[in-house]
Design a protein around this motif. Sequence first.
Motif, PDB file in Angstrom:
ATOM      1  N   ARG A 195       0.603  -1.095  -0.104  1.00 49.39           N
ATOM      2  CA  ARG A 195      -0.029   0.452   0.260  1.00 49.39           C
ATOM      3  C   ARG A 195       1.252   1.328  -0.213  1.00 49.39           C
ATOM      4  N   GLU A 196       2.022   1.061   0.977  1.00 47.59           N
ATOM      5  CA  GLU A 196       2.860   2.369   0.725  1.00 47.59           C
ATOM      6  C   GLU A 196       3.374   1.990  -1.070  1.00 47.59           C
ATOM      7  N   ARG A 197       3.276   1.689  -1.325  1.00 47.80           N
ATOM      8  CA  ARG A 197       4.267   1.587  -2.805  1.00 47.80           C
ATOM      9  C   ARG A 197       3.096   1.948  -4.041  1.00 47.80           C
ATOM     10  N   GLY A 198       2.210   2.350  -3.363  1.00 45.92           N
ATOM     11  CA  GLY A 198       1.075   2.000  -3.908  1.00 45.92           C
ATOM     12  C   GLY A 198      -0.114   1.223  -4.679  1.00 45.92           C
ATOM     13  N   VAL A 199      -0.079   0.099  -4.412  1.00 47.14           N
ATOM     14  CA  VAL A 199      -0.079  -0.829  -4.502  1.00 47.14           C
ATOM     15  C   VAL A 199      -1.442  -1.618  -3.747  1.00 47.14           C
ATOM     16  N   GLU A 200      -2.958  -1.668  -4.494  1.00 48.60           N
ATOM     17  CA  GLU A 200      -3.577  -2.559  -3.819  1.00 48.60           C
ATOM     18  C   GLU A 200      -3.528  -3.984  -3.478  1.00 48.60           C
ATOM     19  N   LEU A 201      -3.449  -4.805  -2.262  1.00 49.86           N
ATOM     20  CA  LEU A 201      -3.683  -6.213  -2.379  1.00 49.86           C
ATOM     21  C   LEU A 201      -5.001  -6.472  -1.280  1.00 49.86           C
ATOM     22  N   ASP A 202      -5.846  -7.367  -2.063  1.00 49.88           N
ATOM     23  CA  ASP A 202      -6.764  -7.619  -1.332  1.00 49.88           C
ATOM     24  C   ASP A 202      -7.427  -9.331  -1.154  1.00 49.88           C
ATOM     25  N   ILE A 203      -8.306  -9.247  -0.372  1.00 48.74           N
ATOM     26  CA  ILE A 203      -9.000 -10.641  -0.157  1.00 48.74           C
ATOM     27  C   ILE A 203     -10.065 -11.009  -0.251  1.00 48.74           C
ATOM     28  N   TYR A 204     -10.670 -11.029  -1.516  1.00 48.69           N
ATOM     29  CA  TYR A 204     -11.836 -10.734  -1.622  1.00 48.69           C
ATOM     30  C   TYR A 204     -13.194 -11.024  -0.993  1.00 48.69           C
ATOM     31  N   TYR A 205     -13.218 -11.984  -0.077  1.00 46.66           N
ATOM     32  CA  TYR A 205     -14.094 -12.628   0.453  1.00 46.66           C
ATOM     33  C   TYR A 205     -13.589 -13.200   2.266  1.00 46.66           C
ATOM     34  N   PRO A 206     -13.054 -11.959   2.544  1.00 48.24           N
ATOM     35  CA  PRO A 206     -12.971 -12.377   4.269  1.00 48.24           C
ATOM     36  C   PRO A 206     -12.828 -13.630   5.038  1.00 48.24           C
ATOM     37  N   VAL A 207     -14.803 -13.484   5.011  1.00 44.60           N
ATOM     38  CA  VAL A 207     -14.675 -14.612   6.074  1.00 44.60           C
ATOM     39  C   VAL A 207     -15.056 -15.784   5.356  1.00 44.60           C
ATOM     40  N   LEU A 208     -15.013 -16.945   5.933  1.00 47.98           N
ATOM     41  CA  LEU A 208     -15.570 -18.189   5.083  1.00 47.98           C
ATOM     42  C   LEU A 208     -16.619 -18.075   5.396  1.00 47.98           C
ATOM     43  N   SER A 209     -17.598 -18.469   4.776  1.00 49.09           N
ATOM     44  CA  SER A 209     -19.289 -18.507   5.286  1.00 49.09           C
ATOM     45  C   SER A 209     -19.567 -19.339   7.338  1.00 49.09           C
ATOM     46  N   HIS A 210     -18.902 -20.332   7.673  1.00 48.84           N
ATOM     47  CA  HIS A 210     -19.513 -20.916   8.374  1.00 48.84           C
ATOM     48  C   HIS A 210     -18.872 -20.004   9.288  1.00 48.84           C
ATOM     49  N   CYS A 211     -18.374 -18.874   9.777  1.00 46.40           N
ATOM     50  CA  CYS A 211     -17.292 -18.036  10.419  1.00 46.40           C
ATOM     51  C   CYS A 211     -17.862 -16.396  10.668  1.00 46.40           C
ATOM     52  N   GLY A 212     -18.696 -16.080   9.870  1.00 44.80           N
ATOM     53  CA  GLY A 212     -19.931 -15.221  10.140  1.00 44.80           C
ATOM     54  C   GLY A 212     -20.324 -15.120  11.570  1.00 44.80           C
ATOM     55  N   GLU A 213     -20.981 -13.544  11.673  1.00 48.45           N
ATOM     56  CA  GLU A 213     -21.299 -13.540  12.841  1.00 48.45           C
ATOM     57  C   GLU A 213     -22.603 -13.616  12.748  1.00 48.45           C
ATOM     58  N   HIS A 214     -23.818 -13.618  11.764  1.00 48.27           N
ATOM     59  CA  HIS A 214     -24.690 -14.204  12.051  1.00 48.27           C
ATOM     60  C   HIS A 214     -25.625 -15.553  12.599  1.00 48.27           C
ATOM     61  N   HIS A 249      -7.748 -20.598   3.604  1.00 51.71           N
ATOM     62  CA  HIS A 249      -7.830 -19.439   3.458  1.00 51.71           C
ATOM     63  C   HIS A 249      -7.650 -17.941   4.401  1.00 51.71           C
ATOM     64  N   SER A 250      -7.128 -19.120   5.443  1.00 56.75           N
ATOM     65  CA  SER A 250      -6.227 -17.767   6.218  1.00 56.75           C
ATOM     66  C   SER A 250      -4.436 -17.301   4.821  1.00 56.75           C
ATOM     67  N   ALA A 251      -4.539 -17.772   3.700  1.00 62.19           N
ATOM     68  CA  ALA A 251      -2.941 -17.800   3.318  1.00 62.19           C
ATOM     69  C   ALA A 251      -2.910 -16.695   1.965  1.00 62.19           C
ATOM     70  N   LEU A 252      -4.619 -16.706   2.024  1.00 63.96           N
ATOM     71  CA  LEU A 252      -4.998 -16.587   0.242  1.00 63.96           C
ATOM     72  C   LEU A 252      -4.832 -14.521   0.222  1.00 63.96           C
ATOM     73  N   PHE A 253      -4.805 -14.685  -1.199  1.00 62.63           N
ATOM     74  CA  PHE A 253      -5.238 -12.620  -1.220  1.00 62.63           C
ATOM     75  C   PHE A 253      -4.913 -12.987  -2.929  1.00 62.63           C
ATOM     76  N   HIS A 254      -5.304 -11.921  -3.056  1.00 60.95           N
ATOM     77  CA  HIS A 254      -5.659 -11.345  -4.682  1.00 60.95           C
ATOM     78  C   HIS A 254      -4.960 -10.860  -5.111  1.00 60.95           C
ATOM     79  N   LEU A 255      -4.284 -11.071  -6.723  1.00 64.23           N
ATOM     80  CA  LEU A 255      -3.146  -9.660  -7.204  1.00 64.23           C
ATOM     81  C   LEU A 255      -4.580  -9.172  -7.876  1.00 64.23           C
ATOM     82  N   PRO A 256      -4.008  -7.893  -8.318  1.00 60.94           N
ATOM     83  CA  PRO A 256      -4.886  -6.869  -8.626  1.00 60.94           C
ATOM     84  C   PRO A 256      -5.134  -8.129  -9.941  1.00 60.94           C
ATOM     85  N   LEU A 257      -5.601  -7.813 -11.541  1.00 64.97           N
ATOM     86  CA  LEU A 257      -5.905  -8.208 -12.695  1.00 64.97           C
ATOM     87  C   LEU A 257      -7.303  -7.917 -13.282  1.00 64.97           C
TER      88      LEU A 257
END
Length: 315
Positions: free
Chosen positions: A248-267, A286-294
Motif C-alpha cells: 500500500r505504501e508503494r501504491g499497490v492495493e492487495l486484497d482478500i475478496y471474500y474475507p470471511v468464510l461462510s461458517h465464520c460469520g457473526e450472523h 483461506h488464512s494464507a489467501l490474497f488476490h493480486l490486481p488483474l
Amino acid sequence: MFATSSGTDALKIALKSVGVGPGDEVIVPLNSFAATENAVMAVGAVPVFANIDSSFNMLPDDVERLKTTRTKAVLPVCLYGSCMYIDAIHRIARKADIPVIVDAAQCFGIRSLIGHCDLLALSFNPFKNIGSFGKSGAVLTRSPELARLARQYSYHGFAGSVKKNIKAQDWGLNSRMDNLQAATLSVKFHHFENNARKRCLLAARYHLLLADLSHKMTLPSDILQNTWHLFPVLLCQGERDSLFAFARERGVELDIYYPVLSHCGEHPLATGYSRREQFGASERIHSALFHLPLHNHMSFQEQNIIIGVLHDYFK
Ligand SMILES: Cc1ncc(COP(=O)(O)O)c(C=O)c1O
C-alpha cells in the motif's frame, strides 16, 4: 439461455426450477460470495457448506460425504474463474440423482461447463469479466423442461403461453433483464474475446515473472480452463498484513475478496453452525489467501510495478 435481472436472481430461479424449497439442503462451498448461500436461503432451503482445497474449489469428496436424502441440489461455484472439479461433482451428483446448478458468475466463457450441470447461473454485473452498466444475469440450460420452468419463475410464475398473465406456478420473481442492460451487453459481447485473452496474458505474465518467488507464494495451478476473474495467491511465509502495508505504501492495493468464510460469520446461520472442526483444512488455506490486481484494462507497466513490489518485499 435467457436473461435475468441479476446473477443472484439467476441462482434463485435455477434453484426453484429443480424444485428446491423450504427445508431442503443444498451443498455449497464455504468460500463463495454471499449471493450463493443467500439464493439458497431465499428459496427457503439450508446451505450445507463443503470444504475447498488450494484451487479454491469445492471438493468432490465433500459432496459425497455431505449428501443426504434432504439434498435437493449441489451448487458448485467457479470461484475466481476456475472450474476445476465441476465434472467430477457432476458425476457424483448424477449417480445420486441430485441436480447440479453451477454458479458461473465469475466464469463466463468456459463453454464446456454447460455439459456438466443441469442449470448454469451467470452474472453480468459491472465487476464481472463481461459486465453491463448495472445489474443483470442469465440462466442457461440444455433441458427444454427446465428452461420452461426457469422462464416461469423469472416472471411471476406466468405460464408464458399465448395467453398473457396466467400463472402456472405459485409465485415467481420479476426478474427479466432490463432493456438498457441488454443493449449494453449486446455491444460489450463483441469485445469479450479480446478482453478474455488479455486476462489470460496477464495471468501468464504473473506466472512467468513471479516463478522465482514460488517458495514464498503459491500461484494458481489450474491454468488451462480459467477465466482469471481474480488472481488468487497463497502466502507460504510471513504475514499478509505486513505485505499489504508494504504494498500500500508503494501504491499497490492487495486484497482478500471474500474475507470471511461462510461458517465464520457473526450472523445466526454461521454462529449456529455445529462441527466447525470439519473446516480446519479450508480455514488454513483461506488464512494464507490474497488476490493480486488483474483486470482487462491493466497495462503491462502497471503489472510490472506490482511484480516489482512483490520482489522488493521478499528480497
Ligand atoms: C460467485 C458469485 N455468485 C453470484 C453472484 C451474484 O451476481 P449478481 O451480483 O449479478 O447478483 C456474484 C456476483 O457478485 C458472484 O461473484
